[in-house]
Design a protein around this motif. Sequence first.
Motif, mmCIF file in Angstrom:
data_model
loop_
_atom_site.group_PDB
_atom_site.id
_atom_site.type_symbol
_atom_site.label_atom_id
_atom_site.label_comp_id
_atom_site.label_asym_id
_atom_site.label_seq_id
_atom_site.Cartn_x
_atom_site.Cartn_y
_atom_site.Cartn_z
ATOM 1 N N TYR A 207 -1.266 6.169 2.521
ATOM 2 C CA TYR A 207 -0.875 5.046 1.665
ATOM 3 C C TYR A 207 0.612 4.816 1.889
ATOM 4 O O TYR A 207 1.453 5.612 1.475
ATOM 5 N N VAL A 208 0.935 3.736 2.599
ATOM 6 C CA VAL A 208 2.302 3.437 3.002
ATOM 7 C C VAL A 208 2.848 2.355 2.062
ATOM 8 O O VAL A 208 2.189 1.335 1.839
ATOM 9 N N TYR A 209 4.063 2.587 1.534
ATOM 10 C CA TYR A 209 4.585 1.638 0.553
ATOM 11 C C TYR A 209 6.097 1.501 0.680
ATOM 12 O O TYR A 209 6.784 2.356 1.234
ATOM 13 N N CYS A 210 6.592 0.392 0.150
ATOM 14 C CA CYS A 210 8.034 0.141 0.076
ATOM 15 C C CYS A 210 8.312 -0.654 -1.192
ATOM 16 O O CYS A 210 7.386 -1.135 -1.846
ATOM 17 N N ARG A 211 9.579 -0.802 -1.511
ATOM 18 C CA ARG A 211 9.925 -1.631 -2.662
ATOM 19 C C ARG A 211 9.816 -3.115 -2.311
ATOM 20 O O ARG A 211 9.946 -3.509 -1.159
ATOM 21 N N GLY A 212 9.635 -3.938 -3.341
ATOM 22 C CA GLY A 212 9.614 -5.380 -3.153
ATOM 23 C C GLY A 212 8.257 -5.880 -2.726
ATOM 24 O O GLY A 212 7.259 -5.159 -2.779
ATOM 25 N N GLY A 213 8.220 -7.137 -2.314
ATOM 26 C CA GLY A 213 6.954 -7.712 -1.910
ATOM 27 C C GLY A 213 7.090 -9.165 -1.530
ATOM 28 O O GLY A 213 8.134 -9.792 -1.715
ATOM 29 N N VAL A 214 6.015 -9.712 -0.994
ATOM 30 C CA VAL A 214 5.960 -11.136 -0.660
ATOM 31 C C VAL A 214 5.878 -11.952 -1.946
ATOM 32 O O VAL A 214 6.540 -12.975 -2.094
ATOM 33 N N HIS A 215 5.047 -11.504 -2.887
ATOM 34 C CA HIS A 215 4.943 -12.166 -4.185
ATOM 35 C C HIS A 215 6.200 -11.862 -4.991
ATOM 36 O O HIS A 215 6.690 -10.720 -4.996
ATOM 37 N N HIS A 216 6.702 -12.869 -5.686
ATOM 38 C CA HIS A 216 7.980 -12.702 -6.398
ATOM 39 C C HIS A 216 7.916 -11.636 -7.475
ATOM 40 O O HIS A 216 8.937 -11.040 -7.831
ATOM 41 N N ALA A 217 6.710 -11.369 -8.016
ATOM 42 C CA ALA A 217 6.587 -10.389 -9.097
ATOM 43 C C ALA A 217 6.284 -8.981 -8.596
ATOM 44 O O ALA A 217 6.246 -8.037 -9.400
ATOM 45 N N ALA A 218 6.060 -8.819 -7.300
ATOM 46 C CA ALA A 218 5.679 -7.505 -6.775
ATOM 47 C C ALA A 218 6.861 -6.545 -6.770
ATOM 48 O O ALA A 218 7.936 -6.870 -6.274
ATOM 49 N N LYS A 219 6.650 -5.363 -7.317
ATOM 50 C CA LYS A 219 7.660 -4.304 -7.293
ATOM 51 C C LYS A 219 7.481 -3.385 -6.086
ATOM 52 O O LYS A 219 8.434 -2.744 -5.639
ATOM 53 N N PHE A 220 6.245 -3.310 -5.569
ATOM 54 C CA PHE A 220 5.958 -2.492 -4.394
ATOM 55 C C PHE A 220 4.969 -3.229 -3.497
ATOM 56 O O PHE A 220 4.135 -4.011 -3.973
ATOM 57 N N HIS A 221 5.071 -2.961 -2.199
ATOM 58 C CA HIS A 221 4.223 -3.553 -1.165
ATOM 59 C C HIS A 221 3.576 -2.397 -0.419
ATOM 60 O O HIS A 221 4.265 -1.427 -0.069
ATOM 61 N N ALA A 222 2.245 -2.457 -0.173
ATOM 62 C CA ALA A 222 1.559 -1.272 0.354
ATOM 63 C C ALA A 222 0.435 -1.621 1.329
ATOM 64 O O ALA A 222 -0.073 -2.753 1.356
ATOM 65 N N ARG A 223 0.083 -0.597 2.131
ATOM 66 C CA ARG A 223 -1.100 -0.636 2.998
ATOM 67 C C ARG A 223 -1.781 0.737 2.910
ATOM 68 O O ARG A 223 -1.117 1.750 2.703
ATOM 69 N N MET A 224 -3.122 0.747 3.072
ATOM 70 C CA MET A 224 -3.870 2.008 2.992
ATOM 71 C C MET A 224 -4.856 2.116 4.149
ATOM 72 O O MET A 224 -5.543 1.158 4.492
ATOM 73 N N PHE A 225 -4.924 3.338 4.739
ATOM 74 C CA PHE A 225 -5.817 3.633 5.858
ATOM 75 C C PHE A 225 -6.534 4.953 5.576
ATOM 76 O O PHE A 225 -5.900 5.919 5.158
ATOM 77 N N SER A 226 -7.852 4.991 5.825
ATOM 78 C CA SER A 226 -8.596 6.218 5.544
ATOM 79 C C SER A 226 -9.743 6.422 6.529
ATOM 80 O O SER A 226 -10.859 5.947 6.304
ATOM 81 N N PRO A 227 -9.498 7.128 7.641
ATOM 82 C CA PRO A 227 -10.582 7.419 8.575
ATOM 83 C C PRO A 227 -11.706 8.217 7.934
ATOM 84 O O PRO A 227 -12.886 8.001 8.240
ATOM 85 N N ASP A 228 -11.365 9.130 7.025
ATOM 86 C CA ASP A 228 -12.380 9.982 6.401
ATOM 87 C C ASP A 228 -13.350 9.170 5.552
ATOM 88 O O ASP A 228 -14.528 9.519 5.439
ATOM 89 N N MET A 229 -12.879 8.087 4.938
ATOM 90 C CA MET A 229 -13.737 7.245 4.105
ATOM 91 C C MET A 229 -14.464 6.176 4.909
ATOM 92 O O MET A 229 -15.251 5.409 4.356
ATOM 93 N N GLY A 230 -14.170 6.089 6.212
ATOM 94 C CA GLY A 230 -14.760 5.038 7.022
ATOM 95 C C GLY A 230 -14.102 3.693 6.789
ATOM 96 O O GLY A 230 -14.711 2.648 7.032
ATOM 97 N N ILE A 231 -12.836 3.704 6.321
ATOM 98 C CA ILE A 231 -12.111 2.474 6.016
ATOM 99 C C ILE A 231 -10.966 2.317 7.013
ATOM 100 O O ILE A 231 -10.013 3.095 7.000
ATOM 101 N N THR A 232 -11.061 1.317 7.898
ATOM 102 C CA THR A 232 -10.006 1.077 8.870
ATOM 103 C C THR A 232 -8.714 0.704 8.165
ATOM 104 O O THR A 232 -7.651 1.280 8.427
ATOM 105 N N GLU A 233 -8.782 -0.285 7.261
ATOM 106 C CA GLU A 233 -7.683 -0.622 6.372
ATOM 107 C C GLU A 233 -8.278 -1.240 5.119
ATOM 108 O O GLU A 233 -9.260 -1.987 5.195
ATOM 109 N N ASP A 234 -7.680 -0.945 3.972
ATOM 110 C CA ASP A 234 -8.209 -1.380 2.684
ATOM 111 C C ASP A 234 -7.338 -2.494 2.114
ATOM 112 O O ASP A 234 -6.118 -2.345 2.054
ATOM 113 N N PRO A 235 -7.938 -3.615 1.660
ATOM 114 C CA PRO A 235 -7.130 -4.695 1.098
ATOM 115 C C PRO A 235 -6.509 -4.363 -0.261
ATOM 116 O O PRO A 235 -5.511 -4.979 -0.642
#
Length: 305
Positions: A207-235
């Motif tokens: 679970y990769v994250y940083c501060r801020g975001g594209v949306h003006h109200a977002a405090k954090f921006h993130a992406r998630m990847f899980s080979p074990d769950m069979g999830i290439t990337e999760d929205p």
Amino acid sequence: MARNYSIYDVFTDRKLAGNPLAVVFDGDDLSDQAMQSIAAEFNLSETVFVQKFGNSAHATRIRIFTPARELPFAGHPTVGTAIALAEQAYGDQDGGLDLVSVLEENVGPVRCAVRLRPGEASFAEFDLPRTSNRYDLPLDRQGIADALSLKVTAIGFENHVPAIWGAGVPFLLVPVHDIAAVESLEFDPQLWERTAPLCEGRLTPAYVYCRGGVHHAAKFHARMFSPDMGITEDPATGSAVAALSGAIWHFDGLPDGHHPLMVEQGVEMGRSSHIHLHIDVKDGAISRARIGGQAVRLATGSLDL
């Protein structure tokens, strides 16, 4: 036997955005293998199976499956199922309605509040079944950077460092400097499997994250990847945001009081998701945390099984 289902887009107020979820309403009498096979057939991040009461005091029992395995708890299935059941039972009413229910999940009972409003996407919010805790395991920062195709200097910001946190499902949370780093990363599942530790017998998701975001109200921006769950990337990953609540409290040193935050995910996939996180701190510790979001129904159908 025909088993009814609906597909909802969760953590969004728009169809074809957010994280899609299949909810199978007639989940009784299905074997574990059958549920796993159906989840693999839908091939969404998660599929929920609604079953009869596990406890008469609870609204219903749900089982949550990724394409590869069952989960004890997950955020977007909790939000989506709470809304799906509420709309199924009360969606024909003309006025607005607020209600509270309990979903019995493998992690334990999860209390949910649902808001139904005519002409608006429904909203649900749930109390975290567990407070986020840190797992004290050694981590290879260079290996993490290599698996994400980033320079090691891009890993970490301010007091935030890579760490494993979990509130039902553990995640390896990887803070990075800025949105540009999050957008540019390329996840290598083979390198990740060699680098990430096992936690509770499973390979930890990234679970990769940083501060801020594209949306003006977002405090954090993130992406998630899980080979074990069979999830290439999760929205959108509510259980990862549940884990993130502990990291935010710890690394940011949140003072006593109420802290509302919004986390955006799925932007790079073209499926923007907005996850609302509320953290209450009392006497220097998290006293309560909850996660919420909207969901919209996209499709209905039946499985001929």
